[in-house]
Design a protein around this motif. Structure first.
Motif, PDB file in Angstrom:
ATOM      1  N   LEU A 273       0.839  -1.194   0.000  1.00 24.36           N
ATOM      2  CA  LEU A 273       0.000   0.000   0.000  1.00 24.36           C
ATOM      3  C   LEU A 273       0.872   1.240   0.000  1.00 24.36           C
ATOM      4  N   ARG A 274       0.575   2.174  -0.882  1.00 22.40           N
ATOM      5  CA  ARG A 274       1.288   3.465  -0.912  1.00 22.40           C
ATOM      6  C   ARG A 274       0.355   4.495  -0.325  1.00 22.40           C
ATOM      7  N   ARG A 275       0.796   5.146   0.733  1.00 24.19           N
ATOM      8  CA  ARG A 275       0.038   6.215   1.351  1.00 24.19           C
ATOM      9  C   ARG A 275       0.853   7.496   1.239  1.00 24.19           C
ATOM     10  N   ALA A 276       0.287   8.611   1.702  1.00 24.04           N
ATOM     11  CA  ALA A 276       0.967   9.909   1.561  1.00 24.04           C
ATOM     12  C   ALA A 276       2.325   9.924   2.243  1.00 24.04           C
ATOM     13  N   ASP A 277       2.421   9.355   3.446  1.00 25.69           N
ATOM     14  CA  ASP A 277       3.648   9.462   4.235  1.00 25.69           C
ATOM     15  C   ASP A 277       4.443   8.171   4.344  1.00 25.69           C
TER      16      ASP A 277
ATOM     17  N   ARG B 165       5.987  -1.146   7.938  1.00 22.49           N
ATOM     18  CA  ARG B 165       5.752   0.257   7.561  1.00 22.49           C
ATOM     19  C   ARG B 165       7.092   0.907   7.238  1.00 22.49           C
TER      20      ARG B 165
END
Length: 146
Positions: A38-42, A120
């Motif tokens: 998963l690619r998230r903003a941070d 993470r």
């Protein structure tokens, strides 16, 4: 119609996943460690399926931009027990993911819960999306100096 992504994180993970899938099929050992990315903003979060694995057997390491996840699943049987079907793969599992230079390999965190290992990896500050301010002047073509 074919949709593609221009996100370099996703492209790199897809490329590595395809390469590893081809290697696993060539080896034919059936020992897999399914992963979602998963690619998230941070950050980027990787989730590995490791059902039935003792958490003490899991090892996560980073060496020269390569994240390695190793785990072991073993099961012992009593002398009077006779195994007549074996579909669950036992033994060691290893999965390697090549990290982008835009990720902070020094700040990786990992947690194991209900058979899923979550890793993470923060995105470096300079790689995060940012808004560019637009200057407003009477002569906008002179606002930016070459």
């Amino acid at each position: 119609m074919l949709l593609t992504s221009i996100d370099p994180f996703i492209q790199e993970f897809e490329r590595q996943f395809d390469r590893l899938a081809r290697q696993a099929n060539a080896q034919g050992n059936g020992a897999t460690m399914p992963m979602d990315g998963l690619r998230r903003a941070d950050d980027v979060v990787l989730r590995f399926d490791l059902p039935g694995v003792d958490p003490d057997s899991i090892e996560v390491t980073v060496d020269r931009g390569v994240l390695s996840v190793t785990a072991r699943r073993e099961e012992e049987y009593e002398q009077e027990e006779r195994l007549f079907v074996r579909e669950r793969v036992m033994g060691s599992f290893t999965r390697r993911v090549y990290l982008s230079e835009h990720l902070d390999a020094n700040a990786i965190e990992a947690a194991y819960n209900n058979g899923v290992l979550a890793v993470r990896i923060p995105v470096l500050e300079q790689a995060k999306p940012r808004k560019v301010t637009i200057q407003r002047t009477a002569e906008s073509h002179k606002a930016i100096k070459s």
